[in-house]
Design a protein around this motif. Structure first.
Motif, short mmCIF file in Angstrom:
data_model
loop_
_atom_site.label_atom_id
_atom_site.label_comp_id
_atom_site.label_asym_id
_atom_site.label_seq_id
_atom_site.Cartn_x
_atom_site.Cartn_y
_atom_site.Cartn_z
N TYR A 99 -18.18 -45.50 -98.29
CA TYR A 99 -18.55 -44.63 -97.17
C TYR A 99 -17.51 -44.66 -96.06
O TYR A 99 -17.24 -43.65 -95.41
N HIS A 108 -15.03 -41.94 -94.98
CA HIS A 108 -15.38 -40.77 -94.16
C HIS A 108 -15.04 -40.96 -92.67
O HIS A 108 -14.25 -40.19 -92.12
N HIS A 155 -19.02 -42.87 -85.65
CA HIS A 155 -19.88 -41.71 -85.40
C HIS A 155 -21.15 -41.67 -86.26
O HIS A 155 -22.13 -41.06 -85.87
N ASP A 156 -21.13 -42.33 -87.41
CA ASP A 156 -22.33 -42.29 -88.27
C ASP A 156 -23.15 -43.57 -88.24
O ASP A 156 -24.17 -43.67 -88.93
N ASP A 206 -15.59 -34.08 -88.24
CA ASP A 206 -16.60 -34.51 -89.21
C ASP A 206 -16.88 -33.37 -90.19
O ASP A 206 -16.92 -33.55 -91.41
N ASN A 236 -16.28 -33.10 -94.23
CA ASN A 236 -17.43 -32.82 -95.09
C ASN A 236 -17.20 -31.57 -95.93
O ASN A 236 -17.63 -31.49 -97.08
MN MN Z 1 -20.07 -37.88 -90.48
#
Ligand code: MN
Length: 719
Positions: free
Chosen positions: A45, A48, A72-73, A139, A143
């Motif tokens: 992850y 990202h 950010h996540d 982001d 994505n």
């Molecule tokens: Mn994100």
């Protein structure tokens, strides 16, 4: 996959003195909390947030942005808490991470696409720090780049549609054109794969030929500029697929008809050279006049600067050419982010005030602006969101002015909802009708059948719609009231002459009378009687023979004249007061309390005499029917005087009255009546009615009376 060291290198490349500690710590934390999580691509992850941070580093954003991008996540997807983030990285990073999290929770289905503009504005308004939007855009870029790993076709389409409707225009508005293009093209590929491939093939088909063409144009332009002594770089690039597709659809063209799928750009050193280059270009190839745009003299609100022109090229084809400096080119690529460098401690406020100065400058040079309204509109939306965006319980977004209340919201839904609004819930909690709505609020209005608006609402509503609907309602109410009153007065007056008003009302004769008074309908005439503009007697007379009418006797107040020689005749109907929302109303003043300008006043609709104005505290006024109460205010532009009663107490002496009269007249007031009575103990009580301009004038007069010898007291008489 990008590594943290690459990111650190990029940061240090732009400024070797920068402290990257915050970024390194954010990386370590992010790696720890995301540990074990996977992306759909099968990568860890962490790849990202690293990619997103890398994009921001490329855009030269500050360390706070890059650290926030790495985190950010974590709030949404890991066990990390807000407290941890605040403690370890400070409130600024937490604020940005929270902003991104808030936006990430919003998803928009296709039904909401028509509200895309509102949603974009809402996102801008929610992100009180522009870095939130920049992270969100980065982001979305990553994505979209990895969208192919999604298994569900419908999910791919939904995300792509959202990208096209919300995020690509947002990037464009912020002037980050590389993001706009990439987001549009990727979304286009998923949403319309056939059209995408067709354009791809068509662009590819004549590629060799086109490349030859690009070379020719570049060469000719280069020569021309060299001859003119302008150092420059010329570039020719394909427009992105989505813009080609958009042009085909919007102008109904075949691919073959679109000549300008290649755009040329001339990059020069100095601003003045832009115009020089333009001059030489237009000498070389004939310009199509209407296609010229000067975004240097008039930059876009997102700070984009460039000259755009379209000319007839070497083969008689249209050629789009942009001319700008290297600096302008950098701004064009990264937009608002170009102004967001690595300055330690630089905060949004500063940047905004910089932008503000920049806009101020533009506004001062308004003659340069061809369409100021459009320009200001853009500025308003982009940089000064003075609007709030709230949701209906159904999830629909509504845009209102900042400071708007639930009442404004209710009127925006429907006039009836506004009229019948009794209360409001915001985010499930009851609030006052004066509550100031905040962006993101879910607003629910409670209504009650038969409930009516309150005049008080006018004091706090913010939107034009609510204001005008409430005003209209109040006006209608006043008219209804006046009509009922007018009818009552007419019936009474007609009865006096043994006539039935309601029968006459339906007669043809009445139509003539209505017209004679200059009204369209009998109701207007009746209302006018209620307002006091016309007396019922005037109406009755139209239905009587001459000899039947009798003049109403006016009370004779000439007895008072005998006391003082200076007595003045009272003027005919006084104005000086206006009734809120109604013009030309017949106004009278209460004889009991004699208001003068400066006094707080209140009006009462009377039977047959329009409105009577009393002082707010008048005891008679307090006894009146509150239903007939009406707001009035002073409106004394003209030089007018008003009667006011005063009481004077003094010792009896010769010449007292003469001294009083002299002082009163010296202070500019007239005596209307005077009445003196001698008390047993050598005292005299006098009551004077004076004509004064206002309360201030009255005070002056009283002060000058008090200077008269042997006067012990002088005051206004209150009822
Ligand atoms: Mn994100």
């Amino acid at each position: 996959m990008i590594r943290i060291n690459d990111i650190i290198d990029r940061i240090l490349e732009s400024d070797p003195d920068i402290d990257t500690d915050l970024v390194e710590r954010a990386y370590v934390f992010s790696a720890r909390v995301h540990h074990g999580q996977m992306r759909l691509s099968g990568e860890p992850y962490l790849s990202h947030p690293l990619e997103v941070a890398g994009l921001l580093a490329d855009m030269n954003l500050d360390v706070v942005s890059i650290a926030s991008a790495l985190l950010h996540d974590v709030i949404e997807d890991t066990h990390a808490t807000e407290e941890e983030i605040r403690e370890m990285f400070g409130p600024e990073v937490l604020h940005i991470v929270n902003g991104v999290t808030k936006i990430s929770k919003l998803t928009f289905d296709n039904a909401q696409v028509r509200q895309a503009e509102s949603i974009r504005k809402m996102l801008l308004a929610m992100a009180d720090d522009i870095r939130v939007i920049l992270i969100k855009l980065a982001d979305r870029i990553h994505n979209m780049r990895t969208l192919k790993f999604h298994r569900k076709e419908s999910k791919k389409r939904q995300i792509s549609q959202e990208t096209l409707d919300i995020y690509a225009p947002l990037a464009s508005r912020l002037g980050i054109y590389w993001m706009k293009k990439e987001l549009e093209d990727t979304a286009f590929m998923y949403l319309m794969p056939d059209e995408y491939r067709r354009i791809e093939q068509m662009v590819d088909k004549d590629r060799l030929e086109r490349e030859q063409y690009v070379e020719t144009v570049k060469e000719r332009l280069g020569e021309e500029m060299a001859e003119a002594g302008i150092k420059c770089e010329v570039m020719g690039r394909y427009k992105h697929f989505y813009s080609i597709y958009h042009k085909m659809v919007s102008q109904n063209l075949d691919f073959e008809d679109i000549y300008d799928i290649i755009a040329f750009r001339i990059i020069v050193g100095e601003k003045y050279q832009c115009y020089e280059a333009l001059g030489h270009l237009h000498a070389l190839w004939k310009p199509i006049d209407i296609k010229f745009k000067d975004y240097i003299g008039r930059p876009k609100p997102n700070m984009y600067q460039s000259l755009h022109t379209t000319v007839i090229g070497p083969y008689g084809e249209r050629v789009e050419i942009q001319i700008r400096t290297l600096e302008m080119d950098q701004v064009a690529k990264s937009g608002i982010a170009a102004h967001w460098g690595y300055k330690e401690g630089q905060r949004l406020d500063e940047s905004v005030s910089e932008q503000f100065a920049w806009i101020q400058e533009l506004i001062e040079n308004q003659e340069m602006v061809k369409d100021p309204e459009e320009f200001l509109e853009n500025v308003r939306i982009d940089l000064f969101p003075d609007e709030v965006y709230v949701f209906t319980p159904q999830g629909e977004v509504k845009t209102l002015s900042k400071g708007a209340t639930p009442v404004d919201f209710a009127y925006m839904i429907h006039t009836e909802v506004g009229h019948q609004c009794t209360g409001a819930k915001v985010n499930g909690r009851m609030v006052s009708l004066r509550y100031e709505l905040q962006t993101g609020d879910v607003v629910e209005i409670t209504t009650q059948k038969g409930h009516t608006p309150s005049k008080d609402w006018l004091k706090f509503v913010k939107t034009v719609k609510a204001r005008s609907r409430i005003r209209q309602w109040v006006k209608t109410q006043d008219k209804n009231r006046s009509t009922a009153l007018g009818r009552e007065m007419c019936e009474k007056a007609f009865r006096k002459y043994k006539l039935n008003f309601n029968t006459i009302l339906r007669s043809e004769e009445m139509d003539g009378v209505v017209e004679g008074f200059g009204f369209k309908t009998a109701e207007d005439l009746i209302a006018s009687v209620g307002y006091g503009k016309i007396t019922p007697l005037q109406v009755v007379r139209k239905f009587l023979r001459e000899e039947e009418t009798e003049e109403d006797q006016r009370p004779d107040d000439s007895i008072l004249n005998k006391l003082m020689g200076r007595m003045r005749k009272r003027k005919k109907p006084r104005t000086g007061v206006s009734v809120k929302g109604i013009d030309d109303m017949l106004i009278r003043f209460g004889k009991c309390c004699q208001p003068v300008p400066g006094d707080p006043i209140i009006g009462y609709i009377t039977r047959g005499h329009g409105v009577t104005v009393h002082r707010t505290g008048c005891v008679n006024a307090l006894k009146m029917n509150p239903d007939r109460r009406i707001d009035v205010e002073w409106n004394t532009a003209r030089e007018e005087t008003f009667p006011v009663k005063i009481h004077i107490r003094s010792y009896d002496r010769v010449g007292l009255l003469a001294d009083l009269a002299a002082n009163i007249s010296k202070s500019g007031a007239n005596i209307l009546t005077a009445n003196s009575e001698i008390r047993g103990n050598q005292m005299v009580d006098s009551v004077f009615t004076l004509a004064v301009k206002n309360t201030q004038h009255l005070e002056q007069v009283l002060a000058s009376i008090r200077k008269v010898r042997m006067i012990t007291e002088a005051r206004r008489i209150n009822t």
